[in-house]
Scaffold this motif. Structure first.
Motif, PDB file in Angstrom:
ATOM      1  N   GLU A 138       3.295  -6.033   0.309  1.00 20.75           N
ATOM      2  CA  GLU A 138       4.026  -5.685  -0.916  1.00 20.75           C
ATOM      3  C   GLU A 138       3.058  -5.164  -1.979  1.00 20.75           C
ATOM      4  OE1 GLU A 138       7.224  -5.586  -1.302  1.00 20.75           O
ATOM      5  OE2 GLU A 138       7.725  -6.505   0.637  1.00 20.75           O
ATOM      6  N   PHE A 139       3.559  -4.337  -2.885  1.00 21.76           N
ATOM      7  CA  PHE A 139       2.778  -3.937  -4.060  1.00 21.76           C
ATOM      8  C   PHE A 139       2.642  -5.138  -5.003  1.00 21.76           C
ATOM      9  CE2 PHE A 139       4.804   0.135  -2.786  1.00 21.76           C
ATOM     10  CZ  PHE A 139       3.663   0.902  -2.654  1.00 21.76           C
ATOM     11  N   PRO A 140       1.589  -5.214  -5.845  1.00 14.31           N
ATOM     12  CA  PRO A 140       0.454  -4.295  -5.885  1.00 14.31           C
ATOM     13  C   PRO A 140      -0.604  -4.696  -4.858  1.00 14.31           C
ATOM     14  CG  PRO A 140       0.210  -5.931  -7.607  1.00 14.31           C
ATOM     15  CD  PRO A 140       1.491  -6.271  -6.872  1.00 14.31           C
ATOM     16  N   PHE A 141      -1.387  -3.713  -4.419  1.00 17.54           N
ATOM     17  CA  PHE A 141      -2.514  -4.009  -3.536  1.00 17.54           C
ATOM     18  C   PHE A 141      -3.626  -3.000  -3.762  1.00 17.54           C
ATOM     19  CE2 PHE A 141       0.606  -1.485  -1.094  1.00 17.54           C
ATOM     20  CZ  PHE A 141      -0.168  -0.443  -0.604  1.00 17.54           C
ATOM     21  N   LEU A 142      -4.800  -3.316  -3.216  1.00  9.32           N
ATOM     22  CA  LEU A 142      -5.937  -2.399  -3.298  1.00  9.32           C
ATOM     23  C   LEU A 142      -6.004  -1.656  -1.975  1.00  9.32           C
ATOM     24  CD1 LEU A 142      -8.402  -1.826  -5.230  1.00  9.32           C
ATOM     25  CD2 LEU A 142      -9.728  -3.334  -3.750  1.00  9.32           C
ATOM     26  N   ALA A 143      -6.297  -0.347  -2.012  1.00  9.04           N
ATOM     27  CA  ALA A 143      -6.396   0.400  -0.753  1.00  9.04           C
ATOM     28  C   ALA A 143      -7.754   1.074  -0.623  1.00  9.04           C
ATOM     29  CB  ALA A 143      -5.297   1.457  -0.676  1.00  9.04           C
ATOM     30  N   LEU A 144      -8.319   0.968   0.573  1.00  8.31           N
ATOM     31  CA  LEU A 144      -9.501   1.766   0.919  1.00  8.31           C
ATOM     32  C   LEU A 144      -8.988   2.886   1.812  1.00  8.31           C
ATOM     33  CD1 LEU A 144     -12.659   2.162   1.189  1.00  8.31           C
ATOM     34  CD2 LEU A 144     -12.433   0.915   3.344  1.00  8.31           C
ATOM     35  N   LEU A 145      -9.125   4.128   1.327  1.00  4.42           N
ATOM     36  CA  LEU A 145      -8.667   5.289   2.094  1.00  4.42           C
ATOM     37  C   LEU A 145      -9.888   6.053   2.594  1.00  4.42           C
ATOM     38  CD1 LEU A 145      -6.534   7.498   2.912  1.00  4.42           C
ATOM     39  CD2 LEU A 145      -6.874   8.436   0.638  1.00  4.42           C
ATOM     40  N   VAL A 146     -10.119   5.980   3.893  1.00  3.52           N
ATOM     41  CA  VAL A 146     -11.307   6.633   4.457  1.00  3.52           C
ATOM     42  C   VAL A 146     -10.889   7.580   5.574  1.00  3.52           C
ATOM     43  CG1 VAL A 146     -13.224   5.109   3.851  1.00  3.52           C
ATOM     44  CG2 VAL A 146     -11.673   4.391   5.662  1.00  3.52           C
ATOM     45  N   SER A 147     -10.930   8.896   5.267  1.00  2.00           N
ATOM     46  CA  SER A 147     -10.509   9.890   6.259  1.00  2.00           C
ATOM     47  C   SER A 147     -11.555  10.989   6.328  1.00  2.00           C
ATOM     48  CB  SER A 147      -9.139  10.447   5.867  1.00  2.00           C
ATOM     49  OG  SER A 147      -9.258  11.206   4.690  1.00  2.00           O
ATOM     50  N   GLY A 148     -11.187  12.117   6.936  1.00  2.89           N
ATOM     51  CA  GLY A 148     -12.117  13.234   7.002  1.00  2.89           C
ATOM     52  C   GLY A 148     -12.235  13.923   5.655  1.00  2.89           C
ATOM     53  N   GLY A 149     -11.121  14.013   4.952  1.00  5.27           N
ATOM     54  CA  GLY A 149     -11.097  14.741   3.682  1.00  5.27           C
ATOM     55  C   GLY A 149     -11.297  13.845   2.464  1.00  5.27           C
ATOM     56  N   HIS A 150     -11.111  12.546   2.603  1.00  8.30           N
ATOM     57  CA  HIS A 150     -11.126  11.675   1.432  1.00  8.30           C
ATOM     58  C   HIS A 150     -11.838  10.358   1.655  1.00  8.30           C
ATOM     59  CE1 HIS A 150      -8.040  14.595   0.485  1.00  8.30           C
ATOM     60  NE2 HIS A 150      -8.318  14.351  -0.780  1.00  8.30           N
ATOM     61  N   CYS A 151     -12.310   9.800   0.556  1.00  8.83           N
ATOM     62  CA  CYS A 151     -13.025   8.530   0.590  1.00  8.83           C
ATOM     63  C   CYS A 151     -12.790   7.906  -0.777  1.00  8.83           C
ATOM     64  CB  CYS A 151     -14.508   8.837   0.809  1.00  8.83           C
ATOM     65  SG  CYS A 151     -15.498   7.404   1.197  1.00  8.83           S
ATOM     66  N   GLN A 152     -11.788   7.042  -0.873  1.00  7.18           N
ATOM     67  CA  GLN A 152     -11.378   6.533  -2.176  1.00  7.18           C
ATOM     68  C   GLN A 152     -10.992   5.065  -2.113  1.00  7.18           C
ATOM     69  OE1 GLN A 152      -8.036   9.100  -3.185  1.00  7.18           O
ATOM     70  NE2 GLN A 152      -9.333  10.409  -4.436  1.00  7.18           N
ATOM     71  N   ILE A 153     -11.118   4.404  -3.272  1.00  8.25           N
ATOM     72  CA  ILE A 153     -10.543   3.076  -3.449  1.00  8.25           C
ATOM     73  C   ILE A 153      -9.461   3.221  -4.513  1.00  8.25           C
ATOM     74  CG2 ILE A 153     -10.974   0.688  -4.132  1.00  8.25           C
ATOM     75  CD1 ILE A 153     -13.908   1.086  -3.295  1.00  8.25           C
ATOM     76  N   LEU A 154      -8.248   2.772  -4.192  1.00 14.76           N
ATOM     77  CA  LEU A 154      -7.129   2.961  -5.109  1.00 14.76           C
ATOM     78  C   LEU A 154      -6.401   1.660  -5.390  1.00 14.76           C
ATOM     79  CD1 LEU A 154      -6.441   5.591  -2.684  1.00 14.76           C
ATOM     80  CD2 LEU A 154      -5.921   6.365  -4.975  1.00 14.76           C
ATOM     81  N   LYS A 155      -5.973   1.534  -6.630  1.00 15.98           N
ATOM     82  CA  LYS A 155      -5.085   0.424  -6.979  1.00 15.98           C
ATOM     83  C   LYS A 155      -3.674   0.957  -6.775  1.00 15.98           C
ATOM     84  CE  LYS A 155      -5.482  -1.122 -11.261  1.00 15.98           C
ATOM     85  NZ  LYS A 155      -6.078  -1.774 -12.406  1.00 15.98           N
ATOM     86  N   CYS A 156      -2.904   0.296  -5.920  1.00 15.33           N
ATOM     87  CA  CYS A 156      -1.572   0.781  -5.565  1.00 15.33           C
ATOM     88  C   CYS A 156      -0.540  -0.126  -6.217  1.00 15.33           C
ATOM     89  CB  CYS A 156      -1.397   0.791  -4.049  1.00 15.33           C
ATOM     90  SG  CYS A 156      -2.737   1.658  -3.214  1.00 15.33           S
ATOM     91  N   LEU A 157       0.196   0.432  -7.175  1.00 20.32           N
ATOM     92  CA  LEU A 157       1.091  -0.386  -7.987  1.00 20.32           C
ATOM     93  C   LEU A 157       2.543  -0.265  -7.552  1.00 20.32           C
ATOM     94  CD1 LEU A 157      -0.632   0.580 -11.344  1.00 20.32           C
ATOM     95  CD2 LEU A 157      -0.940  -1.543 -10.051  1.00 20.32           C
ATOM     96  N   GLY A 158       2.890   0.814  -6.877  1.00 19.80           N
ATOM     97  CA  GLY A 158       4.249   1.042  -6.423  1.00 19.80           C
ATOM     98  C   GLY A 158       4.320   2.424  -5.795  1.00 19.80           C
ATOM     99  N   ILE A 159       5.486   2.775  -5.218  1.00 19.51           N
ATOM    100  CA  ILE A 159       5.629   4.119  -4.650  1.00 19.51           C
ATOM    101  C   ILE A 159       5.363   5.129  -5.770  1.00 19.51           C
ATOM    102  CG2 ILE A 159       7.236   5.723  -3.530  1.00 19.51           C
ATOM    103  CD1 ILE A 159       6.712   3.266  -1.799  1.00 19.51           C
TER     104      ILE A 159
END
Ligand code: KG4
Ligand code: ZN
Length: 369
Positions: A138-159
């Motif tokens: 469930e929101f909120p959560f922290l996301a580590l997004l690691v792909s070919g095009g991106h490398c980010q840490i995001l705070k995810c609060l909702g859609i």
């Protein structure tokens, strides 16, 4: 993002049919993505891919309730082929339409219900009847997004509600894997990551000394360009010792040691930056759940290490990571993102949808609706 992907997904997260047409063979021949070729192949394959996903689901296009298609970020000429097809189908068959943000789609895969979950807690009554509302996290959560095009840490609060906590100053983690794989002469067809991961199993991660990036900067950003150079210099030094010309000519054990050492330091950098972000959002927002998403999240060693990072804290964190095959790009992620958007009443106009090469969260649909 140069494959052609389609999937049919149910609102409870069950994937009914999938299909993929790979372009690796075409690009392998030319040593990289050739935009002109990618576009032609997209146009030739898109109908076939959609048809085969429908066929696998045992459905026809009339049976689907809505259409979602990736509109950015990515290679514009390829995105346009998919976007126009999605728009055309949505208008022709009068279906709701969602223009999907590729990074949001990666993130939302961490909420996809696991294949086997307790059905009794997954249903809720909505205006349209009984719908499943169960999510793996469930929101909120922290996301580590690691792909070919991106490398980010995001705070995810909702859609549609994301704030960036950290990003890369240069290369992404996936890119670092791909470049290291190329340096060692490994097959990079599906991205170099899987080849490095496999090779690293035979190596000693402490055998080649490499510096951890950005030790002096105490923030949550990443940098992988320096590590790439350090790996190349270390490989050249080993080449000189062995009397070979190029790193791809090194014996298996040397290559495995380089791969293992690179992977170890690349992930150490993640642990340090992510650990700092976790402390920050736990203190400021009380968040204690982590989503790990994007192609590199398929890596078993990364999954193991981040699992430990979550469980070894004073107050343990929960972690959600999609099954490996749902970490790398596939059709189900766009379909699932469309489900998530529609379930909070958010959709787009099929007539007006554009595509975006760059598509920061701050200028996407998120801000506008
Ligand atoms: O998410 P993705 O499929 O496409 C993008 O949106 O970029 O990510 C692809 C990236 C490639 O750089 C690939 O080498 C990396 O993910 N990757 C991996 C693994 N599987 C894919 N990296 C490390 N280990 C893996 N097992
Ligand atoms: Zn992706």
């Amino acid at each position: 993002m140069t494959n052609h992907l389609a999937a049919i997904i149910r609102s409870d997260g069950i994937i009914l049919g999938e299909s993929l047409a790979s372009q690796h063979a075409i690009h392998e021949e030319f040593g990289g993505v050739v935009p002109g070729l990618a576009k032609t192949a997209h146009e030739e394959n898109i109908d076939k891919v959609i048809q085969s996903a429908l066929q696998n689901a045992n459905m026809s296009i009339e049976d689907v309730d809505a259409i979602g298609v990736t509109v950015g970020p990515g290679l514009e000429i390829c995105l346009r082929v998919g976007c126009y097809k999605g728009r055309e189908l949505a208008m022709k068959y009068d279906k709701p339409f969602v223009g999907v943000h590729h990074l949001e789609a990666h993130i939302l895969m961490a909420r996809l219900p696991p294949e086997k979950h307790d059905e009794s807690i997954t249903k809720q009554l909505t205006g349209d009847g009984i719908q499943s509302s169960y999510r793996a996290m469930e929101f909120p959560f922290l996301a580590l997004l690691v792909s070919g095009g991106h490398c980010q840490i995001l705070k995810c609060l909702g859609i549609g509600k994301y704030t960036i906590v950290g990003g890369t100053l240069d290369d992404s983690l996936g890119e670092a894997f791909d470049k290291t794989a190329r340096l060692l002469g490994l097959p990079v067809g599906g991205g170099g990551g899987p080849a490095i991961e496999a090779l690293a199993k035979d190596g000693d991660p402490k055998s080649v000394t490499l510096p951890i990036p950005m030790q002096q900067r105490k923030d949550c950003d990443f940098s992988y360009a320096g590590l790439k150079t350090s790996v190349r210099l270390a490989a050249e030094r080993i080449c000189a010792e062995r009397g070979v010309e190029r790193p791809d000519e090194l014996p298996h054990q040397d290559k495995a040691n380089i791969a293992a050492s690179f992977q170890h330091i690349a992930f150490r950098h993640v642990e340090i930056r992510l650990g700092r972000a976790m402390e920050l959002v736990q203190r400021e927002d009380g968040i204690r759940t982590l989503a790990v998403v994007g192609g590199v999240a398929a890596n078993k060693e990364l999954r193991r290490r981040l699992n430990a990072l979550c469980s070894d804290r004073d107050t343990p964190w929960e972690m959600s990571v999609p099954p490996p095959r749902l970490c790398t790009d596939q059709g189900a992620m766009s379909a699932w993102a469309a489900v998530e958007r529609l379930m909070v009443g958010s959709s787009d106009s099929a007539e007006d949808q554009e595509v975006f090469a760059r598509y920061p969260f701050s200028v996407s649909y998120i801000d506008g609706s």
